[in-house]
Design an enzyme around this catalytic site. Sequence first.
Site, PDB file in Angstrom:
ATOM      1  N   SER A 137      34.962  34.513  35.968  1.00  0.00           N
ATOM      2  CA  SER A 137      33.621  34.046  35.894  1.00  0.00           C
ATOM      3  C   SER A 137      33.106  35.339  35.056  1.00  0.00           C
ATOM      4  CB  SER A 137      32.862  34.085  37.088  1.00  0.00           C
ATOM      5  OG  SER A 137      31.661  34.213  37.101  1.00  0.00           O
ATOM      6  N   TYR A 150      30.659  38.709  45.320  1.00  0.00           N
ATOM      7  CA  TYR A 150      30.941  37.738  44.270  1.00  0.00           C
ATOM      8  C   TYR A 150      31.605  38.581  43.238  1.00  0.00           C
ATOM      9  CZ  TYR A 150      31.409  33.662  41.599  1.00  0.00           C
ATOM     10  OH  TYR A 150      32.176  32.745  40.450  1.00  0.00           O
TER      11      TYR A 150
END
Length: 239
Positions: A137, A150
């Site tokens: 990501s 995250y």
Amino acid sequence: MTAASEGLDGKVALVTGASRGIGAAVARRLADAGVALGLGSRSGDDLGIEGAVAVATDVRDPAAVDALVAATVRAHGRLDIVVANAGVGAYGPFLELDPEQLELMIDVNLKGVMYTARAALPHLVSAGGGDFVSLASVAGVNAFPGEAVYNASKFGQVGFTRALDLELREYGVRCTSICPGGVATDFAIGTGRTAGMPELGGMMSPGDVAEVVMFALTRPRGMRLMTTTFRPMSEASWG
């Protein structure tokens, strides 16, 4: 077969998190290119792809990942491509984060990729080369408020894959981190996103990400992509 899939016919790929979203889009694009598949997901869905090996797989469990790799190699005779896609996310202030979500993100996003690599990479090395693709990501290269854990899981995932590149290049194994921005899936719905939120309309599709994966896989063997980031035009490049 299109130019974007040239050279993949007859290869064997393993995809984790394959039952929906980006994983399913990647699996279908690979199947269209003539790639034989081993598909791992919690549901064990074969996506209706003829000849695919589908195994119910929780990437938090090393034995389950080992079983997926073994079943794929047993059915197809080899392994050339690994797409470590399984991932989870939860957003919000760090001090308010459910401790179970913290454990889940580290276990799936980071340790799950490590378990997948450990089980699959020996087959790529023994085959004389291949591709290990880690679906990370932009949160693996940029920090964002409300995404501390995250971020930690994805920064670790990108760093792990970069280290693999250094270790495995001499064996002909290319290790690539694919780092998209916002993608409209059910990812993090209920843990920071809500179904129908307006932002989803401007995000990329799983198919957009699958095209980037295919691009990485079809580069001439004499070159490799280590880390690539991309975002929808609706999303600012900040963080």
